[in-house]
Enzyme design. Sequence first.
Site, PDB file in Angstrom:
ATOM      1  N   HIS A  71       0.849  -1.198   0.000  1.00 58.50           N
ATOM      2  CA  HIS A  71       0.000   0.000   0.000  1.00 58.50           C
ATOM      3  C   HIS A  71       0.877   1.237   0.000  1.00 58.50           C
ATOM      4  O   HIS A  71       1.191   1.766   1.059  1.00 58.50           O
ATOM      5  CB  HIS A  71      -0.885  -0.017   1.240  1.00 58.50           C
ATOM      6  CG  HIS A  71      -1.951   1.020   1.250  1.00 58.50           C
ATOM      7  ND1 HIS A  71      -1.781   2.269   1.802  1.00 58.50           N
ATOM      8  CD2 HIS A  71      -3.217   1.001   0.784  1.00 58.50           C
ATOM      9  CE1 HIS A  71      -2.887   2.965   1.703  1.00 58.50           C
ATOM     10  NE2 HIS A  71      -3.772   2.215   1.086  1.00 58.50           N
ATOM     11  N   PHE A  72       1.344   1.704  -1.034  1.00 60.73           N
ATOM     12  CA  PHE A  72       1.222   1.310  -2.431  1.00 60.73           C
ATOM     13  C   PHE A  72       2.599   0.988  -2.967  1.00 60.73           C
ATOM     14  O   PHE A  72       3.575   1.530  -2.458  1.00 60.73           O
ATOM     15  CB  PHE A  72       0.631   2.450  -3.253  1.00 60.73           C
ATOM     16  CG  PHE A  72      -0.744   2.866  -2.803  1.00 60.73           C
ATOM     17  CD1 PHE A  72      -1.873   2.187  -3.257  1.00 60.73           C
ATOM     18  CD2 PHE A  72      -0.927   3.925  -1.920  1.00 60.73           C
ATOM     19  CE1 PHE A  72      -3.138   2.573  -2.867  1.00 60.73           C
ATOM     20  CE2 PHE A  72      -2.193   4.307  -1.526  1.00 60.73           C
ATOM     21  CZ  PHE A  72      -3.303   3.642  -1.995  1.00 60.73           C
TER      22      PHE A  72
END
Length: 176
Positions: A71-72
């Site tokens: 993420h991410f």
Amino acid sequence: MNERKTSYGYEDLLSCGHGELFGPGNARLPLPPMLMFDRIDRISEDGGSHGKGEVVASLDVKPDLWFFGCHFESDPVMPGALGLDAMWQLVGFFLGWIGAPGRGRALGVGEVKMSDQVLPSARQVVYRLNLKRVIRRKLVLGIADGTMEVDGNTAYDAKDLRVGLFTQPETQAQGA
């Protein structure tokens, strides 16, 4: 529970996650990786800005925390929902700590403002909860305001975090 401690280390938190701290059928913390703090630095039934209890907990940020890798990709940041979940976890812990029976469930939040983020370069997250109301009748409910600080700066401000404790069968895991 005989004598309540005013702080809890990581092993204590794991014990809570295994159902050993508050007894069978009562409040538990999630186990890693969903446990979102490393220790409870202070817990009090009469402290806080409303005089109804407070909890202060912290997470040591490490660049290899599980969520940074997904993420991410190429833009790692702690998901905002995890910080909010940590505050719900702490309200539930508080209810178990005061001896209220039942399993915890997050019931909502009035308002959340996010003004900063947790990046892999951060060193520490501190959660501060101030209990506003604790109902201990047929319904067990905790309502708290909370903040999440990243390296001393307020990142989240949450109002009216609500957690209930339930002894009803619907909170039991259902399976075949």
